[in-house]
Design a protein around this motif. Structure first.
Motif, PDB file in Angstrom:
ATOM      1  N   GLY A  76      21.071 -33.928 -46.064  1.00  0.00           N
ATOM      2  CA  GLY A  76      22.081 -34.921 -46.531  1.00  0.00           C
ATOM      3  C   GLY A  76      22.677 -35.500 -45.221  1.00  0.00           C
ATOM      4  O   GLY A  76      23.134 -36.571 -45.565  1.00  0.00           O
ATOM      5  N   ARG A  77      22.520 -35.050 -44.173  1.00  0.00           N
ATOM      6  CA  ARG A  77      23.311 -35.507 -42.912  1.00  0.00           C
ATOM      7  C   ARG A  77      24.761 -35.921 -43.262  1.00  0.00           C
ATOM      8  O   ARG A  77      25.006 -37.236 -42.910  1.00  0.00           O
ATOM      9  N   TYR A  78      25.378 -35.000 -43.811  1.00  0.00           N
ATOM     10  CA  TYR A  78      26.731 -35.432 -44.058  1.00  0.00           C
ATOM     11  C   TYR A  78      27.687 -35.366 -42.973  1.00  0.00           C
ATOM     12  O   TYR A  78      27.603 -34.662 -41.875  1.00  0.00           O
ATOM     13  N   ASP A  79      28.852 -36.439 -42.821  1.00  0.00           N
ATOM     14  CA  ASP A  79      29.789 -36.299 -41.910  1.00  0.00           C
ATOM     15  C   ASP A  79      30.855 -35.375 -42.097  1.00  0.00           C
ATOM     16  O   ASP A  79      31.448 -35.011 -41.164  1.00  0.00           O
ATOM     17  N   LEU A  80      31.126 -34.964 -43.399  1.00  0.00           N
ATOM     18  CA  LEU A  80      32.349 -34.066 -43.749  1.00  0.00           C
ATOM     19  C   LEU A  80      31.654 -33.260 -44.917  1.00  0.00           C
ATOM     20  O   LEU A  80      31.169 -33.893 -46.013  1.00  0.00           O
ATOM     21  N   VAL A  81      32.159 -32.000 -44.740  1.00  0.00           N
ATOM     22  CA  VAL A  81      31.872 -31.034 -46.211  1.00  0.00           C
ATOM     23  C   VAL A  81      33.215 -30.919 -46.802  1.00  0.00           C
ATOM     24  O   VAL A  81      34.151 -30.521 -45.821  1.00  0.00           O
ATOM     25  N   HIS A  82      33.554 -30.913 -48.114  1.00  0.00           N
ATOM     26  CA  HIS A  82      34.756 -30.791 -48.755  1.00  0.00           C
ATOM     27  C   HIS A  82      34.620 -29.673 -49.662  1.00  0.00           C
ATOM     28  O   HIS A  82      33.559 -29.766 -50.694  1.00  0.00           O
ATOM     29  N   THR A  83      35.179 -28.450 -49.593  1.00  0.00           N
ATOM     30  CA  THR A  83      35.026 -27.355 -50.581  1.00  0.00           C
ATOM     31  C   THR A  83      36.209 -27.116 -51.588  1.00  0.00           C
ATOM     32  O   THR A  83      37.356 -27.505 -51.250  1.00  0.00           O
ATOM     33  N   HIS A  84      35.824 -26.444 -52.784  1.00  0.00           N
ATOM     34  CA  HIS A  84      36.917 -26.345 -53.484  1.00  0.00           C
ATOM     35  C   HIS A  84      36.617 -25.132 -54.418  1.00  0.00           C
ATOM     36  O   HIS A  84      35.455 -24.715 -54.878  1.00  0.00           O
ATOM     37  N   LEU A  85      37.647 -24.310 -54.521  1.00  0.00           N
ATOM     38  CA  LEU A  85      37.636 -23.121 -55.275  1.00  0.00           C
ATOM     39  C   LEU A  85      37.198 -21.890 -54.373  1.00  0.00           C
ATOM     40  O   LEU A  85      36.379 -22.117 -53.663  1.00  0.00           O
ATOM     41  N   TYR A  86      37.469 -20.922 -54.809  1.00  0.00           N
ATOM     42  CA  TYR A  86      37.360 -19.574 -53.847  1.00  0.00           C
ATOM     43  C   TYR A  86      35.817 -19.433 -53.499  1.00  0.00           C
ATOM     44  O   TYR A  86      35.609 -19.367 -51.914  1.00  0.00           O
ATOM     45  N   ARG A  87      35.074 -19.262 -54.312  1.00  0.00           N
ATOM     46  CA  ARG A  87      33.616 -18.808 -53.950  1.00  0.00           C
ATOM     47  C   ARG A  87      33.159 -19.882 -53.105  1.00  0.00           C
ATOM     48  O   ARG A  87      32.141 -19.816 -52.131  1.00  0.00           O
ATOM     49  N   ALA A  88      33.412 -21.234 -53.585  1.00  0.00           N
ATOM     50  CA  ALA A  88      32.734 -22.286 -52.766  1.00  0.00           C
ATOM     51  C   ALA A  88      33.267 -22.500 -51.642  1.00  0.00           C
ATOM     52  O   ALA A  88      32.705 -22.883 -50.642  1.00  0.00           O
ATOM     53  N   CYS A  89      34.495 -22.045 -51.507  1.00  0.00           N
ATOM     54  CA  CYS A  89      35.201 -22.187 -49.939  1.00  0.00           C
ATOM     55  C   CYS A  89      34.412 -21.244 -49.067  1.00  0.00           C
ATOM     56  O   CYS A  89      34.297 -21.578 -47.967  1.00  0.00           O
ATOM     57  N   LEU A  90      34.197 -20.046 -49.514  1.00  0.00           N
ATOM     58  CA  LEU A  90      33.472 -19.108 -48.668  1.00  0.00           C
ATOM     59  C   LEU A  90      32.267 -19.441 -48.325  1.00  0.00           C
ATOM     60  O   LEU A  90      31.846 -19.498 -46.924  1.00  0.00           O
ATOM     61  N   TYR A  91      31.304 -19.731 -49.391  1.00  0.00           N
ATOM     62  CA  TYR A  91      29.845 -20.133 -49.066  1.00  0.00           C
ATOM     63  C   TYR A  91      29.777 -21.559 -48.317  1.00  0.00           C
ATOM     64  O   TYR A  91      28.961 -21.647 -47.371  1.00  0.00           O
ATOM     65  N   GLY A  92      30.885 -22.486 -48.777  1.00  0.00           N
ATOM     66  CA  GLY A  92      30.499 -23.690 -48.294  1.00  0.00           C
ATOM     67  C   GLY A  92      30.936 -23.968 -46.798  1.00  0.00           C
ATOM     68  O   GLY A  92      30.250 -24.690 -46.092  1.00  0.00           O
ATOM     69  N   ARG A  93      32.211 -23.336 -46.518  1.00  0.00           N
ATOM     70  CA  ARG A  93      32.691 -23.392 -44.876  1.00  0.00           C
ATOM     71  C   ARG A  93      31.493 -22.848 -44.179  1.00  0.00           C
ATOM     72  O   ARG A  93      31.329 -23.175 -43.057  1.00  0.00           O
ATOM     73  N   LEU A  94      30.974 -21.475 -44.504  1.00  0.00           N
ATOM     74  CA  LEU A  94      30.010 -20.823 -43.710  1.00  0.00           C
ATOM     75  C   LEU A  94      28.676 -21.668 -43.465  1.00  0.00           C
ATOM     76  O   LEU A  94      28.043 -22.089 -42.392  1.00  0.00           O
ATOM     77  N   ALA A  95      28.069 -22.369 -44.721  1.00  0.00           N
ATOM     78  CA  ALA A  95      27.055 -23.043 -44.623  1.00  0.00           C
ATOM     79  C   ALA A  95      27.190 -24.223 -43.869  1.00  0.00           C
ATOM     80  O   ALA A  95      26.151 -24.677 -43.271  1.00  0.00           O
ATOM     81  N   ALA A  96      28.325 -25.125 -44.018  1.00  0.00           N
ATOM     82  CA  ALA A  96      28.590 -25.999 -43.060  1.00  0.00           C
ATOM     83  C   ALA A  96      28.489 -25.842 -41.620  1.00  0.00           C
ATOM     84  O   ALA A  96      28.115 -26.392 -40.785  1.00  0.00           O
ATOM     85  N   ARG A  97      29.165 -24.500 -41.312  1.00  0.00           N
ATOM     86  CA  ARG A  97      29.207 -24.469 -39.771  1.00  0.00           C
ATOM     87  C   ARG A  97      27.662 -24.090 -39.446  1.00  0.00           C
ATOM     88  O   ARG A  97      27.312 -24.372 -38.197  1.00  0.00           O
TER      89      ARG A  97
END
Length: 370
Positions: A76-97
């Protein structure tokens, strides 16, 4: 700017509906990934023209979801990733990095003093939360109360930004004609005095308190519960045991963006007062929505009101105690008679356009520091 929002699920809930409302007002191109449950809010987002991707995650420990999420972020070539709710925050932050995106924002929607998203907090949950939080750039708290909780947990103050939940004031504006139509659709007697309760039918919301309070009120009083959840069967049993089963209406889950007469704003218009017996809230969105609808409100916990200057939330009254206290408070509200159904200053303070502008400030600062 192009952003990807990652959320645990898209069933009807406060965080989920707040995401949909925000995306209507953010001047950013946004896609959404839901880890599980592409429910009614996913359909609503798609109707709004938002691309929604269902990751198909099978459970909290489905680690195969991580590489799939990394692939989506990279593609997706995203400039920013925004996560919401506990499970998504855990997986989303790690995946973004892992995908090389450093501009990562997370919103904390549901952190209470003793629970998060309706579940009890423990040392393991806290440790995992803090480990994941360090992978992001900013954590958004939906109220100053939540920001204080995050700081007590150990999240550095400079990483926290307060962006309150927002309300579409126009959608909740009182319409007397729509009130009559909605009450007819619900089968309510013309002279019924309707007490409303809005939220997940979960133990922490304590809607059983309102059922017991209803048993102490006159027979023309009705209780209208809007929401779905695991406690519905227990609440129906409680209503039967209290002798008020024929006076309690279960409306089920109703999104704010549905059809007039059946959606949440219409149902709030049909109420005479909203009661919120939940002892622990991170914001109190239903209360602010009720204020926008011009309703008097009785509540136990509501940071959205408590964080404002005194007198800002005209019509909102704090109640201490259980069913007897709510019965007395509801009797008092009714005795005072109907007031004009206009939104107080507090509701306008939480206008969605204001919240969207504040979030854009967070986005700009986050991207600028990557």
């Amino acid at each position: 700017m192009k952003a990807l929002h990652i959320i645990t699920g898209l069933g009807v809930g406060g965080a989920e509906q707040q995401l949909r409302l925000l995306l209507r007002h953010l001047p950013v191109r946004c896609d959404v990934v839901t880890l599980t449950d592409p429910g009614p809010v996913a359909a609503g987002l798609a109707a709004d023209g938002v691309r929604v991707i269902h990751l198909g995650m099978s459970g909290n420990r489905d680690l195969t979801a991580l590489p799939r999420l990394v692939k989506i972020i990279r593609a997706g070539r995203y400039d920013l990733v925004h996560t919401h709710l506990y499970r998504a925050c855990l997986y989303g932050r790690l995946a973004a990095r892992l995908a090389g995106v450093r501009a990562v924002v997370a919103t904390e929607h549901s952190l209470g003093d003793s629970q998060m998203e309706g579940r009890r907090l423990g040392p393991g949950v806290r440790a995992l939360y803090l480990a994941g939080e360090r992978l992001g750039r900013a954590t958004v708290a939906v109220s100053p109360t939540v920001a204080d909780r995050l700081r007590r947990w150990g999240v550095p103050g400079p990483r926290i930004a307060v962006v309150p939940n927002g309300v579409d004031i126009d959608r909740f504006r009182f319409d007397p004609g729509l009130r009559e139509r909605t009450r007819r659709l619900l089968g309510l007697p013309e002279d019924a005095y309707v007490v409303g309760g809005v939220g997940r039918l979960a133990p922490g919301k304590r809607f059983d308190v309102l059922i017991r309070a209803l048993a102490e009120l006159p027979g023309d009083c009705r209780l209208l519960l809007v929401g779905g959840g695991m406690e519905e069967t227990g609440l129906r049993r409680a209503a039967h045991d209290a002798g008020v089963a024929n006076r309690v209406l279960f409306a089920g889950e109703r999104p704010a963006g549905g059809s007039p007469g059946t959606d949440l704003p219409s149902l709030m218009g049909a109420m005479d007062v909203l009661a919120s017996p939940s002892p622990e809230e991170s914001f109190g969105l239903a209360i602010v929505e009720a204020l926008a609808a011009g309703l008097p409100v009785l509540y136990v916990s509501c940071p959205a009101v408590e964080d404002l200057p005194p007198g800002t939330a005209r019509g909102a009254t704090r109640v201490e105690g259980g069913a007897d206290s709510f019965a007395r408070a509801l009797t008092g509200v009714r005795a005072r008679g109907p007031a004009p159904r206009s939104a107080p200053e507090a509701a306008h303070h939480y206008c969605i356009t204001r919240s969207a502008a504040q979030l854009m400030d967070v986005y700009a600062a986050t991207v600028a520091h990557t």
